[in-house]
Design a protein around this motif. Structure first.
Motif, mmCIF file in Angstrom:
data_model
loop_
_atom_site.group_PDB
_atom_site.id
_atom_site.type_symbol
_atom_site.label_atom_id
_atom_site.label_comp_id
_atom_site.label_asym_id
_atom_site.label_seq_id
_atom_site.Cartn_x
_atom_site.Cartn_y
_atom_site.Cartn_z
ATOM 1 N N SER A 48 0.819 -1.210 0.000
ATOM 2 C CA SER A 48 0.000 0.000 0.000
ATOM 3 C C SER A 48 0.859 1.268 0.000
ATOM 4 O O SER A 48 0.522 2.271 -0.631
ATOM 5 C CB SER A 48 -0.952 0.006 1.201
ATOM 6 O OG SER A 48 -0.221 -0.063 2.416
ATOM 7 N N HIS A 49 2.005 1.232 0.694
ATOM 8 C CA HIS A 49 2.855 2.427 0.732
ATOM 9 C C HIS A 49 3.500 2.694 -0.619
ATOM 10 O O HIS A 49 3.820 3.849 -0.943
ATOM 11 C CB HIS A 49 3.931 2.288 1.825
ATOM 12 C CG HIS A 49 4.936 1.194 1.593
ATOM 13 N ND1 HIS A 49 6.084 1.383 0.855
ATOM 14 C CD2 HIS A 49 4.944 -0.102 1.997
ATOM 15 C CE1 HIS A 49 6.772 0.248 0.819
ATOM 16 N NE2 HIS A 49 6.108 -0.664 1.501
ATOM 17 N N GLU A 50 3.698 1.645 -1.432
ATOM 18 C CA GLU A 50 4.256 1.839 -2.773
ATOM 19 C C GLU A 50 3.204 2.466 -3.692
ATOM 20 O O GLU A 50 3.515 3.376 -4.484
ATOM 21 C CB GLU A 50 4.729 0.508 -3.336
ATOM 22 C CG GLU A 50 5.891 -0.103 -2.570
ATOM 23 C CD GLU A 50 6.287 -1.455 -3.111
ATOM 24 O OE1 GLU A 50 7.395 -1.563 -3.676
ATOM 25 O OE2 GLU A 50 5.490 -2.414 -2.987
ATOM 26 N N GLU A 51 1.978 1.972 -3.610
ATOM 27 C CA GLU A 51 0.901 2.592 -4.381
ATOM 28 C C GLU A 51 0.744 4.059 -3.996
ATOM 29 O O GLU A 51 0.556 4.926 -4.860
ATOM 30 C CB GLU A 51 -0.416 1.849 -4.147
ATOM 31 C CG GLU A 51 -0.442 0.441 -4.711
ATOM 32 C CD GLU A 51 -1.819 -0.199 -4.567
ATOM 33 O OE1 GLU A 51 -2.748 0.460 -4.036
ATOM 34 O OE2 GLU A 51 -1.971 -1.360 -5.004
ATOM 35 N N PHE A 110 -1.039 4.097 -14.188
ATOM 36 C CA PHE A 110 0.349 4.362 -13.797
ATOM 37 C C PHE A 110 0.720 3.556 -12.556
ATOM 38 O O PHE A 110 1.842 3.050 -12.435
ATOM 39 C CB PHE A 110 0.573 5.851 -13.547
ATOM 40 C CG PHE A 110 0.851 6.655 -14.792
ATOM 41 C CD1 PHE A 110 1.996 6.426 -15.533
ATOM 42 C CD2 PHE A 110 -0.032 7.634 -15.211
ATOM 43 C CE1 PHE A 110 2.276 7.162 -16.680
ATOM 44 C CE2 PHE A 110 0.230 8.380 -16.360
ATOM 45 C CZ PHE A 110 1.389 8.148 -17.100
ATOM 46 N N ILE A 111 -0.211 3.436 -11.623
ATOM 47 C CA ILE A 111 0.057 2.635 -10.423
ATOM 48 C C ILE A 111 0.297 1.177 -10.800
ATOM 49 O O ILE A 111 1.238 0.536 -10.311
ATOM 50 C CB ILE A 111 -1.093 2.773 -9.414
ATOM 51 C CG1 ILE A 111 -1.123 4.209 -8.861
ATOM 52 C CG2 ILE A 111 -0.943 1.765 -8.276
ATOM 53 C CD1 ILE A 111 -2.346 4.521 -8.034
ATOM 54 N N GLU A 144 12.661 -6.743 -8.291
ATOM 55 C CA GLU A 144 11.456 -7.075 -7.525
ATOM 56 C C GLU A 144 11.655 -6.934 -6.013
ATOM 57 O O GLU A 144 10.681 -6.856 -5.255
ATOM 58 C CB GLU A 144 11.011 -8.497 -7.837
ATOM 59 C CG GLU A 144 12.006 -9.568 -7.413
ATOM 60 C CD GLU A 144 11.567 -10.945 -7.851
ATOM 61 O OE1 GLU A 144 11.017 -11.679 -6.997
ATOM 62 O OE2 GLU A 144 11.771 -11.294 -9.025
ATOM 63 N N ASN A 145 12.907 -6.872 -5.568
ATOM 64 C CA ASN A 145 13.168 -6.820 -4.129
ATOM 65 C C ASN A 145 13.285 -5.400 -3.581
ATOM 66 O O ASN A 145 13.433 -5.220 -2.371
ATOM 67 C CB ASN A 145 14.447 -7.601 -3.810
ATOM 68 C CG ASN A 145 14.310 -9.076 -4.120
ATOM 69 O OD1 ASN A 145 13.338 -9.708 -3.708
ATOM 70 N ND2 ASN A 145 15.261 -9.624 -4.856
ATOM 71 N N LYS A 146 13.238 -4.416 -4.467
ATOM 72 C CA LYS A 146 13.363 -3.026 -4.026
ATOM 73 C C LYS A 146 11.988 -2.368 -3.983
ATOM 74 O O LYS A 146 11.234 -2.445 -4.958
ATOM 75 C CB LYS A 146 14.284 -2.243 -4.966
ATOM 76 C CG LYS A 146 15.734 -2.691 -4.912
ATOM 77 C CD LYS A 146 16.613 -1.868 -5.845
ATOM 78 C CE LYS A 146 18.079 -2.287 -5.730
ATOM 79 N NZ LYS A 146 18.954 -1.516 -6.648
ATOM 80 N N PRO A 147 11.632 -1.711 -2.873
ATOM 81 C CA PRO A 147 10.342 -1.030 -2.799
ATOM 82 C C PRO A 147 10.345 0.260 -3.608
ATOM 83 O O PRO A 147 11.405 0.845 -3.864
ATOM 84 C CB PRO A 147 10.192 -0.728 -1.304
ATOM 85 C CG PRO A 147 11.602 -0.600 -0.820
ATOM 86 C CD PRO A 147 12.404 -1.594 -1.618
ATOM 87 N N ILE A 148 9.167 0.704 -4.017
ATOM 88 C CA ILE A 148 9.013 1.970 -4.719
ATOM 89 C C ILE A 148 8.774 3.081 -3.709
ATOM 90 O O ILE A 148 7.909 2.964 -2.837
ATOM 91 C CB ILE A 148 7.850 1.905 -5.728
ATOM 92 C CG1 ILE A 148 8.185 0.892 -6.840
ATOM 93 C CG2 ILE A 148 7.562 3.281 -6.329
ATOM 94 C CD1 ILE A 148 7.057 0.660 -7.825
ATOM 95 N N THR A 149 9.551 4.159 -3.823
ATOM 96 C CA THR A 149 9.437 5.277 -2.886
ATOM 97 C C THR A 149 9.378 6.598 -3.653
ATOM 98 O O THR A 149 9.813 6.686 -4.800
ATOM 99 C CB THR A 149 10.635 5.331 -1.912
ATOM 100 O OG1 THR A 149 11.865 5.441 -2.666
ATOM 101 C CG2 THR A 149 10.697 4.079 -1.049
#
Length: 264
Positions: free
Chosen positions: A38-41, A73-74, A86-91
């Motif tokens: 949810s935090h990446e979205e 876009f999300i 795939e192991n890195k979060p989106i910020t």
């Protein structure tokens, strides 16, 4: 954080239908996607809305084109994670060890001064600017050069993934010079040119001569991968230098934007 292989067209079908948005898939059928937390979205949404709010102050009409594309876009963020790491979060803003997201800038497209097989940033854009010099009747390229395919930055720890919005090619401050476009990829080259819409010469903003904005129609949102080549050709009918921004988002590994990004 679920990882899975999907049929790309099927994966976007619900959002395309609900939001009346097309996508140019370019023969790319299967991709790996990584479900977002949810935090990446929220990071992608925050980035998108920051820019959209300012675009609205300049052009309500352009904002109206872009706003329905937010959900897509999300979802492209899921594809970006599969294409980058795939192991890195989106910020947003990006922090060390993550994948960042930003509105497109020229340096995300032309990320090196001289394109090569290792850095296939083939494009006719000038360094650090949305400027392109056009010659009537001669092909110019948003991506590629007619022979070599363009790819988003593939460098280790600097990988990128770009998404150009539907109708996300604009020309600012000049009479539109382009009336034909064509896209092909390493996976598909079956489509012919499409033409600019009949009123492309009429700006969507007429309040101020200094901010004349013309919008070109495209064949949908266009994803640009770091491992799958694309060519996007333009045929101008007027000569001269134009400012032709691409409107969209790009996803990138932190190292790509850690230091000043200026191409020379």
């Amino acid at each position: 954080m679920a990882r899975k292989s999907v049929k790309l067209k099927d994966y976007f079908e619900d959002l395309m239908t609900a939001n009346k948005i097309d996508i140019f898939f370019g023969g790319k059928q299967d991709v790996t996607v990584v479900e977002l937390e949810s935090h990446e979205e929220a990071a992608i949404k925050r980035c998108f809305r920051h820019g959209l709010r300012l675009i609205k102050k300049i052009s309500d009409e352009l904002a109206e084109i872009l706003e329905p594309q937010e959900e897509l876009f999300i979802r492209w963020g899921e594809v970006a994670k599969g294409n980058i790491d795939e192991n890195k979060p989106i910020t947003f803003p990006a922090t060390s060890g993550t994948i960042g997201v930003n509105w497109l800038i020229p340096q995300a497209v032309k990320y090196v001064a001289t394109a090569s097989a290792d850095n296939p940033a083939y494009t006719n854009y000038a360094n650090n600017k949305w400027e392109m010099t056009l010659s009537a009747g001669s092909a110019a390229y948003i991506f590629g050069d007619g022979t070599n395919f363009y790819k988003a930055c593939p460098a280790s720890n600097q990988k990128c993934f770009l998404v150009i919005a539907q109708h996300g090619v604009i020309e600012i401050g000049s009479t539109p010079k382009i009336n034909l476009m064509k896209i092909w990829t390493q996976g598909e080259s079956k489509y012919t040119y499409w033409s600019a819409h009949p009123l492309v010469d009429v700006p969507i903003e007429v309040n101020d001569e200094e901010k004349k904005i013309h919008v070109y129609n495209t064949v949908g949102m266009v994803p640009v991968y770091n491992d799958f080549g694309i060519q996007w050709e333009l045929i101008p009918v007027y000569s001269g230098t134009s400012v032709i921004p691409l409107i969209g988002l790009f996803f990138f590994e932190y190292d790509f934007m850690e230091n000043k990004k200026y191409i020379s």
